[in-house]
Design a protein around this motif. Structure first.
Motif, PDB file in Angstrom:
ATOM      1  N   UNK A 147      81.137   6.085  44.047  1.00  0.00           N
ATOM      2  CA  UNK A 147      80.143   5.745  45.061  1.00  0.00           C
ATOM      3  C   UNK A 147      80.211   6.761  46.196  1.00  0.00           C
ATOM      4  N   UNK A 148      79.027   7.205  46.646  1.00  0.00           N
ATOM      5  CA  UNK A 148      78.977   8.230  47.688  1.00  0.00           C
ATOM      6  C   UNK A 148      79.482   7.713  49.024  1.00  0.00           C
ATOM      7  N   UNK A 149      79.477   6.398  49.211  1.00  0.00           N
ATOM      8  CA  UNK A 149      79.955   5.836  50.486  1.00  0.00           C
ATOM      9  C   UNK A 149      81.432   6.114  50.690  1.00  0.00           C
ATOM     10  N   UNK A 150      82.167   6.317  49.581  1.00  0.00           N
ATOM     11  CA  UNK A 150      83.592   6.637  49.702  1.00  0.00           C
ATOM     12  C   UNK A 150      83.793   7.938  50.454  1.00  0.00           C
ATOM     13  N   UNK A 151      83.016   8.950  50.084  1.00  0.00           N
ATOM     14  CA  UNK A 151      83.132  10.238  50.754  1.00  0.00           C
ATOM     15  C   UNK A 151      82.735  10.149  52.214  1.00  0.00           C
ATOM     16  N   UNK A 152      81.689   9.369  52.494  1.00  0.00           N
ATOM     17  CA  UNK A 152      81.234   9.231  53.885  1.00  0.00           C
ATOM     18  C   UNK A 152      82.319   8.590  54.735  1.00  0.00           C
ATOM     19  N   UNK A 165      82.694  13.325  42.735  1.00  0.00           N
ATOM     20  CA  UNK A 165      82.463  13.418  41.304  1.00  0.00           C
ATOM     21  C   UNK A 165      81.516  12.335  40.783  1.00  0.00           C
ATOM     22  N   UNK A 166      80.917  11.544  41.688  1.00  0.00           N
ATOM     23  CA  UNK A 166      79.927  10.553  41.267  1.00  0.00           C
ATOM     24  C   UNK A 166      78.548  11.178  41.097  1.00  0.00           C
ATOM     25  N   UNK A 167      77.521  10.360  40.891  1.00  0.00           N
ATOM     26  CA  UNK A 167      76.155  10.895  40.746  1.00  0.00           C
ATOM     27  C   UNK A 167      75.723  11.640  41.994  1.00  0.00           C
ATOM     28  N   UNK A 168      74.918  12.654  41.800  1.00  0.00           N
ATOM     29  CA  UNK A 168      74.469  13.490  42.921  1.00  0.00           C
ATOM     30  C   UNK A 168      73.710  12.644  43.937  1.00  0.00           C
TER      31      UNK A 168
END
Length: 848
Positions: A147-152, A165-168
């Motif tokens: 999930x992109x929220x992890x990076x945020x 490494x998740x979906x773009x």
């Protein structure tokens, strides 16, 4: 007995499906990555940190970690990391004499019994927290996803580079907000085109769409709608699921009703898992919504073990970024030494095999004793190919991207001679980020990975369909692929095995309206999408037979007509008043007979030209009238037979001229009768008019006027050959009058002459004379006028050869009226009662 029958049927169908796959690809069926009991673990994300150990990794390295439990769905990430780091550590060309290892960010991915981070491990004390000492903290690389929220969230308290490494996701490409976050996945720039191509292939033109209510979902909606409009596909509804669970809860019933009441059988889903969109998807599964879900690979789930259908187009169709097969991974799993790890790797391998492996090189004869309760036993008898998800393959590429970056930094350090021996500790995050951003390398699979172009290039897709047969088995079969770099006609490739099996499978339809079958055309409804329409019959003489749902019917050529079903054109029958037709033959026979009879009358008059009845009322006019009547009978023949230019011109000119001669002759005879009786009155003017032959001038004067009219007609708008296709199945060949005004003017002129003759003859009908023919002339003109007055309405109410026959019949009838009313009584006297044709005998009879 009933259960045994069910088992036998299920076995046969499964064997058939496995046989189809074996024809083409040994790794056709893939295990699903999720089971019903693991749904509670889907929301966990993973975070790893990669760093360099300046020494080769020890055998018992991972045994120094505290034990932890790994959710089933996260086995893949852990196994991929083990494989990738082991492969790099064995490679003498990448980081020689050093090891790349990973640690797990505390509180993420795994259910830990204690904090687990190798940077804080006592054995590797050279990794310190950021405020451990006054030195600058190490700059390692974090791997986060899916999930992109992890990076945020991670960027709020870390400054080192991250690879997602998740979906773009486009928000992570913002270099201002997230300068040190990079994505290894391809952008779904061509996904709308890929989805639409599959919809076109299966003729799915009425599509529902469910997206997340964010910038990414709105952009996908815009791209998909544009592509759909170009290909003639319509959106039945658009559910934009908000991120707020409170807002979603208020609108949930609206979303449910919209998808349950819609006639769309295919629904596209685009958005993040672990969101309100997933909540909505699970809710629809609970409500029993049965649709074909077209989505991305992260949605390759079976909503329930009861989600079962023999129809292969049931459930979920997913698009996965194409990537090569990591062939060494299977051997790695087979030879993995489980004693090196603190967790039960053997159990992990078995579970992950069940959910993430594909059957290959199977001895299908062993399926003869297949039963539901022997699934695990059957699985244990077969070979498996380890299959990675998109996230797993992205994680593999991310590890290699970091390893190549570390390798280049070490080379730069050695070249600059800043250090004698690299320690594996990097503190310049800016250098790390700049090198990582533009990293280009070829991974062991052979794919070129360019970290700077992942958001710009169109990805190739593999298309999968989930088959849940037998119930809960969860097989995923590759049904095709899509490549945007091939010619448009070859971009979508559907498996040959699927095309063969589709011969006996009814592909589900998703349309707003019933398909308009051949013979019908689409009739669009007002204020409705283009895909919603009614079906209307093709108009007369038009067809639709090439494809269904034709917007316009095709008109048949003039020499053909449409069938009763309006599906094909038939050759028209050429229709005209032919001599071979019974009607044409009868009229021609009548014309010849009447003309012959008129000739016989003329002969009788010539033979008995000295008799009083012949000499009475101007013998010459009688001859002219009989000759003109003969030609009038014969001119009817011009109307019979195949029309041509000559006959079309002669029809009207001969008719107009000869009838004018006949009627003007009758007029001259009536004038002669009147002048003859005027001789008894005092004066010599009438005698001079009669003796000078003034009545004979009536004929050329009247005929000349009619000839001038016909000449003008022929010069300005002459008759011509015309075809009439208004009659079903016929081409009527007729002579078009050219100028309708001229035609009616000719008829009107003849009518005025006939009316004038009738008036004069009627006034002279009672004049005393034995041989007065005024009564006969009156009756002949009365018949003539009645025939042609009746002709006009009948003529204009018919068409084709019937219309021509009406005109021919009128010609014959009017001529027969002249012949019968004027000359039959005289022939009766000449041939039957000759004594009445002599004045002397008539006087002797009166004396006696």
């Amino acid at each position: 007995m009933k259960k045994l029958c069910v088992f036998i049927i299920c076995f046969l169908l499964l064997k058939f499906s496995l046989f189809l796959c074996s024809l083409r690809e040994t790794t056709c069926f893939w295990r699903m990555k999720q089971s019903e009991e693991d749904e509670g673990e889907l929301r966990t994300d993973c975070g790893f940190i990669l760093f360099i150990n300046p020494y080769p990794i020890e055998e018992d390295f991972y045994n120094t970690l505290i034990h932890f439990r790994i959710p089933t769905r996260k086995y893949e990430y852990f196994l991929v990391l083990l494989f990738a780091t082991d492969e790099i550590n064995r490679n003498p060309f990448i980081l020689p004499n050093m090891s790349i290892i990973f640690s797990i960010i505390s509180g993420m991915c795994f259910q830990t019994l204690d904090t687990i981070d190798l940077r804080y491990s006592p054995k590797y004390s050279f990794f310190r927290p950021p405020n451990y000492d006054c030195r600058k903290s190490p700059c390692n690389v974090a791997l986060t996803g899916p999930s992109w929220t992890t990076s945020v969230r991670l960027t709020t308290y870390t400054t080192y580079p991250q690879i997602f490494f998740g979906p773009f996701h486009p928000i992570l490409s913002d270099n201002v907000l997230f300068p040190y976050v990079y994505q290894v996945a391809h952008k779904d720039a061509c996904l709308p085109r890929a989805m639409v191509s599959l919809m076109l292939y299966f003729a799915w033109i009425w599509i529902g769409l469910v997206i997340s209510d964010d910038d990414q979902g709105i952009q996908f909606l815009s791209d998909l709608r544009e592509e759909m409009q170009r290909k003639g596909i319509c959106l039945a509804f658009v559910n934009m699921i908000p991120d707020s669970i409170q807002l979603y809860t208020k609108r949930a019933v609206i979303y449910d009703n919209q998808i349950m009441t819609s006639s769309a059988k295919v629904v596209a889903i685009y958005g993040e898992m672990n969101s309100t969109l997933e909540v909505s998807f699970r809710r629809w599964a609970y409500l029993g919504v049965q649709r074909i879900w077209v989505t991305t690979s992260q949605w390759d789930v079976i909503t329930s073990n009861k989600d079962f259908s023999l129809d292969p187009f049931h459930g979920t169709i997913t698009y996965m970024h194409h990537h090569g097969k990591v062939s060494k991974f299977m051997n790695f799993m087979r030879t993995l030494n489980t004693s090196k790890y603190p967790v039960d790797i053997s159990q992990m391998k078995m579970k992950w095999n069940f959910f993430n492996c594909s059957v290959s090189d199977t001895n299908y004869s062993s399926m003869n004793h297949y039963l539901y309760n022997t699934t695990l036993e059957w699985l244990s008898q077969h070979k498996f190919d380890m299959v990675w998800s998109e996230e797993g393959y992205n994680l593999y590429n991310a590890v290699y991207a970091v390893a190549h970056t570390y390798h280049e930094i070490i080379l730069q350090q050695l070249e600059s001679q800043n250090i004698a021996k690299p320690t594996g500790v990097f503190r310049d995050c800016h250098q790390m980020a700049s090198l990582l951003k533009y990293r280009v390398f070829t991974n062991p699979v052979g794919e070129l990975v360019d970290m700077n172009l992942r958001k710009k290039l169109c990805a190739n897709y593999d298309i999968y369909n989930i088959w849940n047969f037998p119930q809960g088995f969860g097989l995923k079969v590759k049904i095709g692929s899509y490549s945007s770099y091939l010619p448009q006609s070859q971009q979508l490739h559907i498996s040959e095995d699927l095309e063969l099996s589709m011969g006996s499978i009814l592909v589900p339809t998703s349309t707003c309206s019933v398909t308009c079958t051949p013979g019908f055309r689409k009739f669009y409804q007002e204020q409705a999408p283009d895909c919603c329409f009614d079906c209307a019959w093709c108009p007369e003489n038009e067809i639709s037979n090439e494809t269904a749902d034709m917007e316009q019917c095709v008109r048949c050529p003039d020499d053909q007509y449409s069938s009763a079903e309006h599906t094909h054109c038939l050759q028209r029958h050429v229709s005209f008043l032919a001599y071979e037709d019974p009607l044409g033959m009868t009229l021609a026979f009548m014309s010849l007979c009447f003309s012959a009879l008129t000739a016989l009358v003329l002969g009788a008059f010539v033979k008995y030209n000295g008799t009083p009845i012949v000499k009475a009322n101007n013998r010459t006019l009688s001859y002219i009238l009989l000759v003109s009547i003969t030609f009038c009978f014969l001119c009817a023949l011009f109307f019979i037979g195949h029309p041509n230019t000559v006959t079309c011109i002669l029809q009207q000119t001969t008719f107009g001229v000869f009838f004018t001669v006949a009627v003007s002759t009758v007029l001259a005879k009536t004038i002669t009768v009147v002048l003859a009786f005027k001789l008894t009155t005092p004066g010599r003017r009438m005698r001079r008019m009669l003796l000078s032959g003034v009545p004979n001038f009536v004929i050329p004067i009247c005929t000349l006027f009619q000839s001038v009219v016909c000449g003008i007609w022929l010069v300005t708008s002459p008759p011509f050959i015309d075809t009439d296709t208004s009659e079903h199945g016929q081409i009527i060949i007729v002579c078009n009058k050219g100028s309708v005004i001229a035609f009616h003017f000719v008829l009107g002129y003849l009518g005025s002459l006939a009316l004038g003759s009738f008036t004069v003859a009627f006034l002279a009908r009672n004049l005393p004379d034995r041989f007065n023919e005024a009564k006969f002339l009156t009756f002949s003109m009365l018949v003539f006028c009645c025939v042609w007055v009746t002709f006009l309405p009948v003529y204009h109410s018919t068409k084709g050869k019937v219309m021509v026959a009406v005109e021919v019949f009128s010609i014959l009838a009017s001529c027969a009226g002249l012949l019968g009313c004027i000359f039959v009584p005289k022939c009766y006297v000449i041939l039957i009662r000759p004594y009445s044709n002599s004045l002397q005998k008539y006087k002797d009879k009166l004396l006696y």
